[in-house]
Motif scaffolding. Structure first.
Motif, short mmCIF file in Angstrom:
data_model
loop_
_atom_site.label_atom_id
_atom_site.label_comp_id
_atom_site.label_asym_id
_atom_site.label_seq_id
_atom_site.Cartn_x
_atom_site.Cartn_y
_atom_site.Cartn_z
N PHE A 1 0.96 -1.02 -0.03
CA PHE A 1 0.06 -0.06 -0.10
C PHE A 1 0.73 1.17 -0.11
N PHE A 2 0.21 2.32 -0.79
CA PHE A 2 1.29 3.69 -0.63
C PHE A 2 0.12 4.59 0.59
N PHE A 3 1.08 5.22 1.35
CA PHE A 3 0.61 5.95 2.50
C PHE A 3 -0.40 6.94 2.03
N ASP A 4 -0.12 7.66 0.95
CA ASP A 4 -1.19 8.60 0.57
C ASP A 4 -2.45 7.98 0.20
N ASP A 5 -2.61 6.80 -0.51
CA ASP A 5 -3.70 6.19 -0.79
C ASP A 5 -4.71 5.77 0.42
N VAL A 6 -3.78 5.26 1.44
CA VAL A 6 -4.21 4.76 2.68
C VAL A 6 -5.11 5.87 3.31
N VAL A 7 -4.33 6.98 3.72
CA VAL A 7 -5.06 8.11 4.25
C VAL A 7 -6.07 8.48 3.60
N ALA A 8 -6.02 8.66 2.14
CA ALA A 8 -7.10 9.17 1.44
C ALA A 8 -8.60 8.16 1.45
N ALA A 9 -8.25 7.04 1.56
CA ALA A 9 -9.42 6.24 1.49
C ALA A 9 -9.92 5.73 2.90
N ALA A 10 -9.29 6.23 3.99
CA ALA A 10 -9.61 5.77 5.38
C ALA A 10 -10.47 6.81 5.84
N ARG A 11 -11.37 6.48 7.04
CA ARG A 11 -12.19 7.34 7.63
C ARG A 11 -11.50 8.29 8.70
N PRO A 12 -11.77 9.20 8.77
CA PRO A 12 -10.95 10.23 9.87
C PRO A 12 -11.49 9.96 11.34
N GLN A 13 -11.65 8.52 11.70
CA GLN A 13 -12.26 8.44 12.93
C GLN A 13 -11.37 7.25 13.29
N ALA A 14 -10.72 7.22 14.52
CA ALA A 14 -10.17 6.13 15.15
C ALA A 14 -11.10 5.44 15.88
N PRO A 15 -10.76 4.03 16.03
CA PRO A 15 -11.78 3.14 16.59
C PRO A 15 -11.88 3.29 18.15
N SER A 16 -12.80 3.05 18.68
CA SER A 16 -12.98 3.22 20.30
C SER A 16 -12.48 1.84 20.82
N VAL A 17 -11.37 1.89 21.58
CA VAL A 17 -10.37 1.04 22.25
C VAL A 17 -10.16 1.21 23.82
N GLN A 18 -10.10 0.00 24.41
CA GLN A 18 -10.07 0.38 25.98
C GLN A 18 -8.50 0.17 26.24
N ILE A 19 -7.93 1.02 26.81
CA ILE A 19 -6.53 0.92 26.94
C ILE A 19 -6.34 0.90 28.47
N ALA A 20 -5.22 -0.17 29.06
CA ALA A 20 -5.20 -0.04 30.40
C ALA A 20 -3.63 0.33 30.39
N PRO A 21 -3.71 1.71 30.79
CA PRO A 21 -2.14 2.34 30.64
C PRO A 21 -1.12 1.89 31.41
N ASP A 22 -1.41 1.43 32.57
CA ASP A 22 -0.35 0.72 33.24
C ASP A 22 0.16 -0.55 32.76
N ASP A 23 -0.71 -1.22 32.19
CA ASP A 23 -0.18 -2.66 31.56
C ASP A 23 -0.17 -2.72 30.11
N ASP A 24 -0.79 -1.97 29.32
CA ASP A 24 -0.73 -2.43 28.02
C ASP A 24 0.40 -1.75 27.39
N PRO A 25 1.16 -2.61 26.62
CA PRO A 25 2.38 -2.04 26.00
C PRO A 25 2.18 -0.87 24.74
N ALA A 26 2.80 0.33 24.85
CA ALA A 26 2.64 1.13 23.79
C ALA A 26 3.63 0.94 22.66
N VAL A 27 4.98 0.79 23.16
CA VAL A 27 6.09 0.72 22.25
C VAL A 27 7.08 -0.35 22.88
N VAL A 28 7.85 -1.17 21.73
CA VAL A 28 8.81 -2.11 22.09
C VAL A 28 9.79 -1.51 21.31
N ILE A 29 10.86 -1.05 22.03
CA ILE A 29 12.25 -0.50 21.55
C ILE A 29 13.39 -1.40 21.85
#
Length: 456
Positions: A183-211
């Motif tokens: 996929f090309f990034f510009d095509d992805v952005v153009a076709a997707a909806r500007p609405q993120a899904p509703s997700v339940q995050i447990a901030p103290d437990d759910d991983p955000a990043v693996v470095i």
């Protein structure tokens, strides 16, 4: 457990020993800045700008796309990009989908990247449309779980005229060929909806990043950092750095909403550049100049000096070699660097002479910090004033943080002042653990006096 006050009068004035309110999803940092300052510029790249509203809009679309590809909470998505303006939107978009970012060094070879993708179990990868980076990404996919590849081109992120002329002259980098199904990034952005899904995050437990870290001393390990690890780091850093922001002014926390411009020369894939540059600029609703290659220019590093002067950079996070590059640059006197106000140095000891020369040339203040990828990264810092800092020292543990020096053999017995030992850190910034590596986790975590310590 309350922290005991430091037995010194040099603790920075106004900085609280303890802070709270950091147990929230990391992507709320972008959402809050976009809500308060929608028209404020966030990213600057070759003269082209993107506002906080635009970056949030793109991040929401990235999240919508990922969910449409079956990627969500519990999944990992790799970012194999240099410091491009795409980076924050991709990063926050992954988090908004509920997934975890795996940030990858864009200079990795195919075997190095392949190992990281396999170990993390990444299901998607964002890479740059480039004659080197894209083929590396393609070659690294064998034997991995990656099914979604998104190619990020820079043309649409350049000023319109520069993008048009560069495209006509063939000066905009891109791969010679692209694999079908990618996929090309510009095509992805153009076709997707500007609405993120509703997700339940447990901030103290759910991983955000693996470095991934430690590749020079053995097999790289994935430091798994939670949402709270990062949000705490940003809040602690924001409380710690207090500098005059106008001539004759008193030291204060960074003003928000466009008062500052960060130099984005430290790589965003690394914890230092990721937190101290990309995320802190977002937290303070400041601009960040995205610099993919700080060595660019003739002589090298000239591009950085040009950016500082052109965009009036005020915050300059760097490693010691970056401060040396400025003080020793043969064209330094041709550039106005007086906009720089505050500089954080880390990664290696900063020679006092280099700091003094840099400050004399810019009128700024440099303070040294210490941390690791495993602490997202800030653990200790010098006061951000010349009276309180101490060259050759890493300063104090920041708010909510306890540091001990333990014997290196057992990691249990505390050493006395003047004795060598291993640094052990306890605080809200300490990682959840190494990804899929229970053996290493058992070695590096010890409980002492009811606190969980990470042995560095």
């Amino acid at each position: 457990m309350a922290l005991e006050p430091w037995p010194t009068n040099k603790w920075p004035e106004g900085v609280p020993r303890e802070i709270s309110g950091f147990n929230k999803p990391l992507f709320t940092v972008l959402d809050e800045s976009a809500k308060k300052y929608p028209d404020q510029v966030y990213t600057i790249f070759n003269g082209a700008t993107r506002t906080f509203f635009q970056v949030k809009n793109t991040a929401d679309r990235v999240a919508d796309f990922l969910v449409s590809r079956g990627i969500g909470k519990g999944d990992r998505v790799a970012i194999f990009l240099p410091n491009l303006p795409h980076y924050p939107a991709v990063y926050f978009g992954i988090l908004k989908a509920g997934a975890t970012c795996v940030t990858c060094n864009p200079l990795y070879t195919p075997p190095e990247l392949n190992y990281q993708l396999k170990d993390a179990g990444a299901k998607a990868i964002f890479c740059m449309d480039h004659p080197l980076f894209y083929p590396t990404a393609v070659k690294s996919l064998q034997g991995t779980q990656v099914e979604t590849v998104v190619i990020c081109g820079v043309k649409s992120y350049l000023p319109r005229l520069k993008g048009l002329i560069g495209g006509l002259l063939g000066k905009i980098p891109k791969a010679e060929r692209h694999e079908p199904g990618h996929f090309f990034f510009d095509d992805v952005v153009a076709a997707a909806r500007p609405q993120a899904p509703s997700v339940q995050i447990a901030p103290d437990d759910d991983p955000a990043v693996v470095i991934y870290t430690g590749g020079t001393t053995g097999v790289p390990k994935g430091a798994t950092l939670t949402h709270s690890n990062f949000v705490f780091n940003l809040m602690a850093l924001n409380e710690w750095m207090r500098i005059p922001q106008e001539t004759g002014g008193k030291p204060e926390k960074l003003r928000q909403g466009g008062f500052h411009c960060f130099l984005g020369a430290l790589p965003f894939y690394h914890s230092f550049g990721q937190t101290i540059v990309m995320l802190w600029s977002c937290f303070t609703a400041s601009s960040v100049v995205c610099i993919p290659d700080p060595r660019a220019g003739n002589p090298p590093f000239t591009g950085v000096l040009e950016s500082i002067q052109k965009y009036k950079v005020t915050i300059y996070p760097g490693v010691p070699t970056m401060f040396v590059a400025v003080t020793n640059h043969p064209l330094r006197e041709k550039f106005d660097l007086s906009s720089i106000q505050g500089c954080g140095s880390g990664g290696a000891p900063l020679p006092a002479g280099v700091a003094v020369q840099f400050e004399e040339k810019t009128g700024s203040i440099i303070f040294e910090c210490y941390g690791l990828s495993e602490t997202a990264p800030l653990a200790t810092a010098n006061p951000s004033n010349k009276e309180g800092r101490k060259f050759g020292s890493v300063g104090f543990p920041v708010s909510n943080t306890v540091v001990k020096i333990l014997d290196a053999d057992t990691g249990l017995k505390e050493r006395t002042q003047g004795q060598d030992g291993e640094i052990a850190i306890s605080g809200p910034q300490v990682m959840k653990g190494y990804w899929n590596n229970p053996g290493s986790n058992k070695e590096v975590f010890h409980e002492i006096d009811g606190r969980r310590f990470f042995l560095s």
